[in-house]
Design a protein around this motif. Structure first.
Motif, PDB file in Angstrom:
ATOM      1  N   LEU A 106      46.275  17.381  29.988  1.00 45.72           N
ATOM      2  CA  LEU A 106      46.119  18.024  31.288  1.00 45.72           C
ATOM      3  C   LEU A 106      44.767  17.707  31.918  1.00 45.72           C
ATOM      4  O   LEU A 106      44.650  17.630  33.143  1.00 45.72           O
ATOM      5  CB  LEU A 106      46.300  19.533  31.150  1.00 45.72           C
ATOM      6  CG  LEU A 106      47.725  19.985  30.830  1.00 45.72           C
ATOM      7  CD1 LEU A 106      47.764  21.463  30.519  1.00 45.72           C
ATOM      8  CD2 LEU A 106      48.665  19.665  31.982  1.00 45.72           C
ATOM      9  N   ARG A 107      43.755  17.519  31.097  1.00 49.98           N
ATOM     10  CA  ARG A 107      42.424  17.215  31.644  1.00 49.98           C
ATOM     11  C   ARG A 107      42.317  15.758  32.044  1.00 49.98           C
ATOM     12  O   ARG A 107      41.883  15.426  33.142  1.00 49.98           O
ATOM     13  CB  ARG A 107      41.343  17.565  30.616  1.00 49.98           C
ATOM     14  CG  ARG A 107      39.917  17.337  31.118  1.00 49.98           C
ATOM     15  CD  ARG A 107      38.913  17.858  30.131  1.00 49.98           C
ATOM     16  NE  ARG A 107      38.995  17.157  28.856  1.00 49.98           N
ATOM     17  CZ  ARG A 107      38.277  17.496  27.782  1.00 49.98           C
ATOM     18  NH1 ARG A 107      37.461  18.544  27.833  1.00 49.98           N
ATOM     19  NH2 ARG A 107      38.397  16.823  26.664  1.00 49.98           N
ATOM     20  N   ASP A 108      42.724  14.849  31.146  1.00 50.11           N
ATOM     21  CA  ASP A 108      42.671  13.418  31.422  1.00 50.11           C
ATOM     22  C   ASP A 108      43.506  12.720  30.358  1.00 50.11           C
ATOM     23  O   ASP A 108      43.082  12.596  29.208  1.00 50.11           O
ATOM     24  CB  ASP A 108      41.227  12.909  31.367  1.00 50.11           C
ATOM     25  CG  ASP A 108      41.126  11.412  31.604  1.00 50.11           C
ATOM     26  OD1 ASP A 108      42.157  10.788  31.937  1.00 50.11           O
ATOM     27  OD2 ASP A 108      40.019  10.852  31.456  1.00 50.11           O
ATOM     28  N   PRO A 109      44.711  12.249  30.718  1.00 46.85           N
ATOM     29  CA  PRO A 109      45.575  11.618  29.714  1.00 46.85           C
ATOM     30  C   PRO A 109      45.103  10.233  29.284  1.00 46.85           C
ATOM     31  O   PRO A 109      45.648   9.679  28.331  1.00 46.85           O
ATOM     32  CB  PRO A 109      46.925  11.536  30.421  1.00 46.85           C
ATOM     33  CG  PRO A 109      46.580  11.456  31.870  1.00 46.85           C
ATOM     34  CD  PRO A 109      45.349  12.304  32.053  1.00 46.85           C
ATOM     35  N   GLY A 110      44.105   9.666  29.953  1.00 48.16           N
ATOM     36  CA  GLY A 110      43.665   8.303  29.654  1.00 48.16           C
ATOM     37  C   GLY A 110      43.330   8.051  28.196  1.00 48.16           C
ATOM     38  O   GLY A 110      43.857   7.103  27.590  1.00 48.16           O
ATOM     39  N   PRO A 111      42.464   8.870  27.569  1.00 46.53           N
ATOM     40  CA  PRO A 111      42.141   8.629  26.159  1.00 46.53           C
ATOM     41  C   PRO A 111      43.349   8.709  25.237  1.00 46.53           C
ATOM     42  O   PRO A 111      43.455   7.941  24.282  1.00 46.53           O
ATOM     43  CB  PRO A 111      41.124   9.740  25.840  1.00 46.53           C
ATOM     44  CG  PRO A 111      40.479  10.029  27.153  1.00 46.53           C
ATOM     45  CD  PRO A 111      41.579   9.898  28.163  1.00 46.53           C
ATOM     46  N   LEU A 112      44.273   9.627  25.519  1.00 44.07           N
ATOM     47  CA  LEU A 112      45.456   9.739  24.673  1.00 44.07           C
ATOM     48  C   LEU A 112      46.357   8.520  24.848  1.00 44.07           C
ATOM     49  O   LEU A 112      46.949   8.024  23.875  1.00 44.07           O
ATOM     50  CB  LEU A 112      46.221  11.018  25.016  1.00 44.07           C
ATOM     51  CG  LEU A 112      47.226  11.502  23.968  1.00 44.07           C
ATOM     52  CD1 LEU A 112      46.497  11.952  22.717  1.00 44.07           C
ATOM     53  CD2 LEU A 112      48.057  12.647  24.518  1.00 44.07           C
ATOM     54  N   ILE A 113      46.464   8.019  26.075  1.00 43.18           N
ATOM     55  CA  ILE A 113      47.233   6.794  26.301  1.00 43.18           C
ATOM     56  C   ILE A 113      46.605   5.643  25.529  1.00 43.18           C
ATOM     57  O   ILE A 113      47.287   4.859  24.855  1.00 43.18           O
ATOM     58  CB  ILE A 113      47.293   6.469  27.809  1.00 43.18           C
ATOM     59  CG1 ILE A 113      48.115   7.525  28.549  1.00 43.18           C
ATOM     60  CG2 ILE A 113      47.900   5.080  28.037  1.00 43.18           C
ATOM     61  CD1 ILE A 113      48.064   7.391  30.055  1.00 43.18           C
ATOM     62  N   ARG A 114      45.283   5.540  25.606  1.00 39.21           N
ATOM     63  CA  ARG A 114      44.567   4.436  24.958  1.00 39.21           C
ATOM     64  C   ARG A 114      44.624   4.535  23.438  1.00 39.21           C
ATOM     65  O   ARG A 114      44.873   3.532  22.754  1.00 39.21           O
ATOM     66  CB  ARG A 114      43.111   4.457  25.422  1.00 39.21           C
ATOM     67  CG  ARG A 114      42.218   3.360  24.817  1.00 39.21           C
ATOM     68  CD  ARG A 114      40.763   3.703  25.072  1.00 39.21           C
ATOM     69  NE  ARG A 114      40.383   4.936  24.389  1.00 39.21           N
ATOM     70  CZ  ARG A 114      39.487   5.808  24.862  1.00 39.21           C
ATOM     71  NH1 ARG A 114      38.907   5.600  26.038  1.00 39.21           N
ATOM     72  NH2 ARG A 114      39.189   6.908  24.165  1.00 39.21           N
ATOM     73  N   ASP A 115      44.385   5.719  22.902  1.00 36.46           N
ATOM     74  CA  ASP A 115      44.193   5.869  21.457  1.00 36.46           C
ATOM     75  C   ASP A 115      45.472   6.191  20.690  1.00 36.46           C
ATOM     76  O   ASP A 115      45.528   5.994  19.474  1.00 36.46           O
ATOM     77  CB  ASP A 115      43.160   6.978  21.180  1.00 36.46           C
ATOM     78  CG  ASP A 115      41.801   6.661  21.778  1.00 36.46           C
ATOM     79  OD1 ASP A 115      41.481   5.471  21.936  1.00 36.46           O
ATOM     80  OD2 ASP A 115      41.067   7.610  22.113  1.00 36.46           O
ATOM     81  N   VAL A 116      46.506   6.681  21.373  1.00 39.11           N
ATOM     82  CA  VAL A 116      47.733   7.096  20.677  1.00 39.11           C
ATOM     83  C   VAL A 116      48.937   6.323  21.191  1.00 39.11           C
ATOM     84  O   VAL A 116      49.650   5.664  20.428  1.00 39.11           O
ATOM     85  CB  VAL A 116      47.961   8.616  20.838  1.00 39.11           C
ATOM     86  CG1 VAL A 116      49.249   9.037  20.136  1.00 39.11           C
ATOM     87  CG2 VAL A 116      46.773   9.391  20.300  1.00 39.11           C
ATOM     88  N   LEU A 117      49.176   6.398  22.492  1.00 35.29           N
ATOM     89  CA  LEU A 117      50.423   5.860  23.023  1.00 35.29           C
ATOM     90  C   LEU A 117      50.476   4.339  22.952  1.00 35.29           C
ATOM     91  O   LEU A 117      51.462   3.760  22.466  1.00 35.29           O
ATOM     92  CB  LEU A 117      50.611   6.326  24.466  1.00 35.29           C
ATOM     93  CG  LEU A 117      51.922   5.918  25.154  1.00 35.29           C
ATOM     94  CD1 LEU A 117      53.119   6.334  24.313  1.00 35.29           C
ATOM     95  CD2 LEU A 117      52.005   6.546  26.536  1.00 35.29           C
ATOM     96  N   ILE A 118      49.434   3.660  23.414  1.00 34.93           N
ATOM     97  CA  ILE A 118      49.462   2.192  23.417  1.00 34.93           C
ATOM     98  C   ILE A 118      49.521   1.622  22.000  1.00 34.93           C
ATOM     99  O   ILE A 118      50.305   0.690  21.743  1.00 34.93           O
ATOM    100  CB  ILE A 118      48.282   1.629  24.230  1.00 34.93           C
ATOM    101  CG1 ILE A 118      48.480   1.959  25.719  1.00 34.93           C
ATOM    102  CG2 ILE A 118      48.147   0.118  24.038  1.00 34.93           C
ATOM    103  CD1 ILE A 118      47.369   1.489  26.626  1.00 34.93           C
ATOM    104  N   PRO A 119      48.748   2.146  21.033  1.00 35.31           N
ATOM    105  CA  PRO A 119      48.897   1.627  19.662  1.00 35.31           C
ATOM    106  C   PRO A 119      50.300   1.821  19.087  1.00 35.31           C
ATOM    107  O   PRO A 119      50.724   1.061  18.217  1.00 35.31           O
ATOM    108  CB  PRO A 119      47.861   2.434  18.865  1.00 35.31           C
ATOM    109  CG  PRO A 119      46.812   2.789  19.867  1.00 35.31           C
ATOM    110  CD  PRO A 119      47.578   3.045  21.138  1.00 35.31           C
ATOM    111  N   MET A 120      51.040   2.825  19.581  1.00 26.72           N
ATOM    112  CA  MET A 120      52.398   3.059  19.092  1.00 26.72           C
ATOM    113  C   MET A 120      53.428   2.179  19.785  1.00 26.72           C
ATOM    114  O   MET A 120      54.575   2.093  19.334  1.00 26.72           O
ATOM    115  CB  MET A 120      52.781   4.534  19.312  1.00 26.72           C
ATOM    116  CG  MET A 120      52.079   5.522  18.406  1.00 26.72           C
ATOM    117  SD  MET A 120      52.309   7.256  18.952  1.00 26.72           S
ATOM    118  CE  MET A 120      54.076   7.298  19.288  1.00 26.72           C
ATOM    119  N   LEU A 121      53.051   1.538  20.892  1.00 27.75           N
ATOM    120  CA  LEU A 121      54.026   0.830  21.704  1.00 27.75           C
ATOM    121  C   LEU A 121      54.812  -0.256  20.969  1.00 27.75           C
ATOM    122  O   LEU A 121      56.030  -0.358  21.146  1.00 27.75           O
ATOM    123  CB  LEU A 121      53.346   0.217  22.933  1.00 27.75           C
ATOM    124  CG  LEU A 121      53.249   1.103  24.165  1.00 27.75           C
ATOM    125  CD1 LEU A 121      52.619   0.333  25.325  1.00 27.75           C
ATOM    126  CD2 LEU A 121      54.618   1.613  24.580  1.00 27.75           C
TER     127      LEU A 121
END
Length: 459
Positions: A106-121
């Motif tokens: 909710l504050r800033d999804p950028g770090p979660l996209i970078r550190d969690v979502l993209i490595p899982m892609l």
């Protein structure tokens, strides 16, 4: 009174045929639509609703969901394939709690996209790949980045399911949030429009700087060209259509929208019955203040939020229904504390609805025609709150500034000028256009027009 029932609402029965497709659905099924999402119930429910309409109309639906969301799909009577780790597994890997993840998103999804979502892609895309065999089209919400990748690899068209107006990144109707605070809400001349375009261009540049290089590396592993355009907004797969899953009464399509974009309406909420003890409590007194922070933010405001919400209700002489999730909340004879309750039958019985501005809660409060006090926490919520205020159906207070005395003054002002007749008419108009059925119609037509990819033959 406390009720801890966790049974979700039953989904609407839907229609047995999509309008305009009578007699055209092949039997047995020869086409398939792949649907995927990642996020809260506000992301999941629209996808499940679309899936049910497709399924009931004879189009094969292949749902690719997280293991947790697969459980919810089964409750809707739908089959789903688990893709990726469960929420608990992600929390264990990162050493964080569910609330910490929700706060960061909710504050800033950028770090979660970078550190969690993209490595899982890479793994997520490979897991989704078998579902694309024999399929005709893939559709997904914004954070399901594996879906457009899988569609591109399979040579299938991809349809973005856009849940929030702010995701259009329009210069003529710019998002209202901290990161877009310098934009002009209603640019009326060439200078203000140019100013907004510069801000929107900067926001796109930030997304590219944050994620394009990482996504390009993932794409290279699949022998795909570099990330095109802006991550989350642009895709390498062919995009014949983009669907905005909200009412044009809430946010009309701006003139600078993509040519392939269409607003289809809010998806109809799942049906659900209130338990009899809840009905009895509601019948025993005046209409209450209904309070919810959605499915992910119940504990983000801490005990203070719930205490202030109860103080607000009491200050205004109202009882309170608290949809608290797992949060600790005040108790009392004037308080009904529920883990969950379906919004559709509850909100129309409320004197007012206090909510966080999530798109699902926003849609239900609009359908109910009730006054709204919006306390946005982050994400798209400030933008949704601003739109509700412009419509004259809500007032809002930032979550950090939420206090009973301040909120009471704002809500009292709204109640004094609220046009209940106009709100009821608006609610009926919004309820009369089911975005899920219209989205399903578009996807069905694309599926019938496309040539499904042949099933792979393994020798």
């Amino acid at each position: 009174m406390t009720n801890d029932a966790t049974t979700p609402p039953r989904p609407r029965s839907g229609v047995s045929r999509l309008p305009g497709l009578e007699g055209r659905i092949p039997r047995p099924r020869r086409t398939a639509v792949v649907l995927s999402t990642m996020g809260s119930l506000g992301d999941l429910y629209p996808v499940l609703s679309i899936a049910r309409h497709l399924d009931q109309s004879g189009i094969e639906v292949r749902l690719a969901l997280s293991p947790d969301d697969c459980d919810m799909a089964r409750r809707w009577g739908l089959l789903a394939t688990p893709v990726g780790p469960s929420e608990a597994e992600i929390c264990d890997r990162l050493g964080v709690t569910r609330d910490q993840i929700a706060r960061e998103v909710l504050r800033d999804p950028g770090p979660l996209i970078r550190d969690v979502l993209i490595p899982m892609l890479p793994a997520l895309t490979e897991e989704l790949a078998p579902l694309t065999h024999g399929a005709a089209v893939v559709a997904a919400t914004a954070f399901a980045l594996h879906a457009p990748l899988a569609a591109e690899r399979a040579g299938l068209p991809y349809v973005p399911l856009i849940l929030q107006p702010m995701m259009l990144f329009s210069a003529l109707d710019p998002p209202r949030s901290r990161r877009f605070g310098a934009t002009v809400p209603a640019p009326a001349n060439p200078l203000t429009r140019a100013w907004n375009r510069a801000w929107i261009g900067t926001a796109r540049a930030v997304l590219r700087a944050r994620h394009a290089a990482d996504l390009t590396r993932v794409r290279a592993g699949f022998d795909l060209p570099p990330q095109p355009g802006t991550p989350l907004l642009d895709h390498g797969a062919t995009v014949p259509l983009r669907l905005g899953l909200w009412s044009d009464r809430f946010a009309p399509a701006p003139a600078d929208r993509p040519a392939d974009f269409e607003v289809v309406g809010f998806p109809a909420a799942p049906d659900g019955d209130l338990p009899q003890p809840v009905i009895d409590w509601l019948d025993a007194g005046p209409a209450p203040l209904a309070v919810t922070l959605g499915s992910v933010a119940q504990r983000l405001g801490g005990e203070r939020f719930w205490a202030e919400a109860v103080a607000l209700a009491r200050r205004m002489g109202l009882r309170a229904v608290l949809l608290r999730g797992e949060a600790e909340v005040p108790q009392g004879p004037d308080i009904l504390s529920l883990h969950y309750a379906p919004h559709a039958p509850l909100f129309p019985r409320a004197a007012a609805v206090l909510h966080h501005g999530g798109i699902g809660s926003t849609a239900e409060a609009l359908r109910a025609g009730r006054p709204q006090l919006v306390v946005p926490v982050g994400g798209d919520q400030p933008d949704n709150a601003a739109r509700l205020e412009r419509m004259g159906v809500a007032v809002s207070i930032d979550a950090k500034r939420f206090r009973a005395d301040r909120a009471a003054a704002r809500l009292t002002d709204l109640l004094g000028r609220f046009d209940y007749g106009a709100a009821a008419t608006l609610g009926e108009a919004i309820a009369g256009r089911n975005g899920a059925s219209i989205a399903a119609l578009h996807l069905a037509r694309l599926a019938l027009q496309s040539r499904p990819r042949p099933l792979a033959v393994v020798s």
